[in-house]
Design an enzyme around this catalytic site. Sequence first.
Site, PDB file in Angstrom:
ATOM      1  N   GLU A   1     -18.003  -5.627  -0.827  1.00  0.00           N
ATOM      2  CA  GLU A   1     -17.384  -4.635   0.060  1.00  0.00           C
ATOM      3  C   GLU A   1     -16.708  -3.538  -0.773  1.00  0.00           C
ATOM      4  O   GLU A   1     -15.490  -3.365  -0.710  1.00  0.00           O
ATOM      5  CB  GLU A   1     -16.312  -5.317   0.927  1.00  0.00           C
ATOM      6  CG  GLU A   1     -16.815  -6.452   1.785  1.00  0.00           C
ATOM      7  CD  GLU A   1     -15.673  -7.224   2.453  1.00  0.00           C
ATOM      8  OE1 GLU A   1     -14.489  -6.985   2.133  1.00  0.00           O
ATOM      9  OE2 GLU A   1     -15.968  -8.069   3.309  1.00  0.00           O
TER      10      GLU A   1
ATOM     11  N   GLY B   1     -15.343   0.073  -1.915  1.00  0.00           N
ATOM     12  CA  GLY B   1     -14.960   1.338  -1.282  1.00  0.00           C
ATOM     13  C   GLY B   1     -14.815   2.397  -2.362  1.00  0.00           C
ATOM     14  O   GLY B   1     -15.659   3.277  -2.543  1.00  0.00           O
TER      15      GLY B   1
ATOM     16  N   ARG C   1      -1.742   9.070  -1.980  1.00  0.00           N
ATOM     17  CA  ARG C   1      -1.707   8.023  -3.019  1.00  0.00           C
ATOM     18  C   ARG C   1      -0.568   8.200  -4.036  1.00  0.00           C
ATOM     19  O   ARG C   1       0.115   7.228  -4.346  1.00  0.00           O
ATOM     20  CB  ARG C   1      -3.046   7.927  -3.766  1.00  0.00           C
ATOM     21  CG  ARG C   1      -4.221   7.487  -2.890  1.00  0.00           C
ATOM     22  CD  ARG C   1      -5.428   7.038  -3.705  1.00  0.00           C
ATOM     23  NE  ARG C   1      -5.243   5.730  -4.265  1.00  0.00           N
ATOM     24  CZ  ARG C   1      -5.088   5.477  -5.532  1.00  0.00           C
ATOM     25  NH1 ARG C   1      -5.166   6.447  -6.411  1.00  0.00           N
ATOM     26  NH2 ARG C   1      -4.890   4.248  -5.960  1.00  0.00           N
TER      27      ARG C   1
ATOM     28  N   CYS D   1       9.220  17.801   3.054  1.00  0.00           N
ATOM     29  CA  CYS D   1      10.641  17.520   2.797  1.00  0.00           C
ATOM     30  C   CYS D   1      10.872  16.069   2.407  1.00  0.00           C
ATOM     31  O   CYS D   1      11.474  15.287   3.168  1.00  0.00           O
ATOM     32  CB  CYS D   1      11.455  17.876   4.030  1.00  0.00           C
ATOM     33  SG  CYS D   1      11.049  19.516   4.577  1.00  0.00           S
TER      34      CYS D   1
HETATM   35  N1  LLP Z   1     -12.572  -5.468   1.411  1.00  0.00           N
HETATM   36  C1  LLP Z   1     -11.353  -5.716   1.901  1.00  0.00           C
HETATM   37  C2  LLP Z   1     -11.146  -6.895   2.736  1.00  0.00           C
HETATM   38  C3  LLP Z   1     -10.290  -4.836   1.599  1.00  0.00           C
HETATM   39  O1  LLP Z   1      -9.091  -5.099   2.073  1.00  0.00           O
HETATM   40  C4  LLP Z   1     -10.539  -3.707   0.780  1.00  0.00           C
HETATM   41  C5  LLP Z   1      -9.456  -2.774   0.456  1.00  0.00           C
HETATM   42  C6  LLP Z   1     -11.840  -3.480   0.308  1.00  0.00           C
HETATM   43  C7  LLP Z   1     -12.832  -4.390   0.637  1.00  0.00           C
HETATM   44  C8  LLP Z   1     -12.207  -2.292  -0.528  1.00  0.00           C
HETATM   45  O2  LLP Z   1     -11.571  -2.254  -1.763  1.00  0.00           O
HETATM   46  P1  LLP Z   1     -11.985  -1.172  -2.894  1.00  0.00           P
HETATM   47  O3  LLP Z   1     -13.376  -1.501  -3.385  1.00  0.00           O
HETATM   48  O4  LLP Z   1     -11.933   0.190  -2.291  1.00  0.00           O
HETATM   49  O5  LLP Z   1     -10.945  -1.340  -3.942  1.00  0.00           O
HETATM   50  N2  LLP Z   1      -5.015   2.494  -0.212  1.00  0.00           N
HETATM   51  C9  LLP Z   1      -5.097   1.830  -1.489  1.00  0.00           C
HETATM   52  C10 LLP Z   1      -6.167   0.792  -1.524  1.00  0.00           C
HETATM   53  C11 LLP Z   1      -6.025  -0.252  -0.467  1.00  0.00           C
HETATM   54  C12 LLP Z   1      -7.200  -1.183  -0.433  1.00  0.00           C
HETATM   55  C13 LLP Z   1      -7.152  -2.036   0.762  1.00  0.00           C
HETATM   56  N3  LLP Z   1      -8.259  -2.921   0.869  1.00  0.00           N
HETATM   57  C14 LLP Z   1      -5.277   2.871  -2.586  1.00  0.00           C
HETATM   58  O6  LLP Z   1      -5.281   4.068  -2.286  1.00  0.00           O
HETATM   59  O7  LLP Z   1      -5.366   2.522  -3.758  1.00  0.00           O
END
Ligand code: LLP
Length: 404
Positions: free
Chosen positions: A268, A270, A307, A338
Amino acid sequence: MRYKSKKFLIDGFNVDKIAKTYKTPVYCYSFKRLRENIKDFKKNFKRINPLTCFSVKANSNKILLNEIGKLGLGADVVSIGELLKALKSGIKPNKIVFSGVGKTKNELSFAIEKKILLINAESKSEILEIEKIAKSKKRKVNVGIRLNPNTDAKTLSQISTGKKENKFGVSEKRFLELTKYIRHSKYMNLKCLSVHIGSQILDIKPYEKMLMVLNKIIKKTNYHFEYIDLGGGMGIDYKNSNKKLNLKKYSLIVKKFKEKHKTKIIFEPGRSIIGNSGILITKIIYIKEGHKKNFVILDAAMNDFMRPALYNARHRIIPAIKNESQSNKTYEFVGPICESTDKFSTNKKFQKLHENDLILICDVGAYGMSLSSNYNTRPKPVEILIKNSKIKIINKRQNLKDLI
Ligand code: LLP
């Protein structure tokens, strides 16, 4: 994405011209980079032939999702909203997995009706709810259980999810209980064991530990899982220092694991798919002299890109047009909101800047627009995509009238 004659180009388009046409702030994505990332990911993991479900929370733009779907990926969703977007973007239900600790009855019902590949449940209560809905619909639903492997991902604490103090998944003990329960249920098929230990992971070791925990628990369950969903978390090189997760190494250890358990692997990802394909183009409104530094006040703020304020994350900041002069003062790049945390970066060394210059915030494709808000009643920025030498708007700038 590079400088040519001191001007920054994204897939051949001059940033200066983009800003004139679409105004600032603008999220600009490169299709070429996105396609390369997907190709690279597929190449690295070819030996295990996984089902790769793009984590929609990283970027939920429907046109980007459609492109990602066309390039062969499925979707990992965490809400009915993300599920609807994935379906509307043409991603097939049999390539969609649903994660999240708080899926409501309504969300579960909808996912069951759509016959998605898997619902990865995260608690006993959720399993009971799924069973109840399945019974009422006279259906047998494919489920996974998310294990909390109590593994430290060695990443920022705010984006770590696999330790026992985190709310995600179930403990080993509960996992064993639930496995038994689902095996005997008339309304559920136990198909998957899922984990996700955190995000922006740069080192292979946490993944190695995670797989060791999985080996042990699979042995204890004495059950054949058709799928093992290893989540995402693969880190990218935000600093431009060549430090990113070695995907090839990771794929080699997963291959061994897959062969041992004769299972299909789901990922998964992202950030590793879309993170470095987006740039936020912003303009300097004012430069204000401070005590020991100059504040460069941009027209992008923490509502547009959260971020740095939320995680103290650092993103490279570069000028759209390079010049030779060096500033003799430290620059602090801030937004107009602000809040003192509305700050992108402090740079001791930077070229001399002027009001109205364009500034680029790099690697904002993941958790950029998807984390944006209307704080301070600021409309969200426009998103554009460069594909095959053409630019198209993929999400209009929010209208102030709509907001008010
Ligand atoms: N699968 C699950 C169950 C997740 O909770 C997440 C991310 C992913 C896959 C994808 O993870 P990635 O490959 O993108 O690292 N907002 C934060 C990141 C939060 C990630 C939450 N879960 C940031 O900007 O660093």
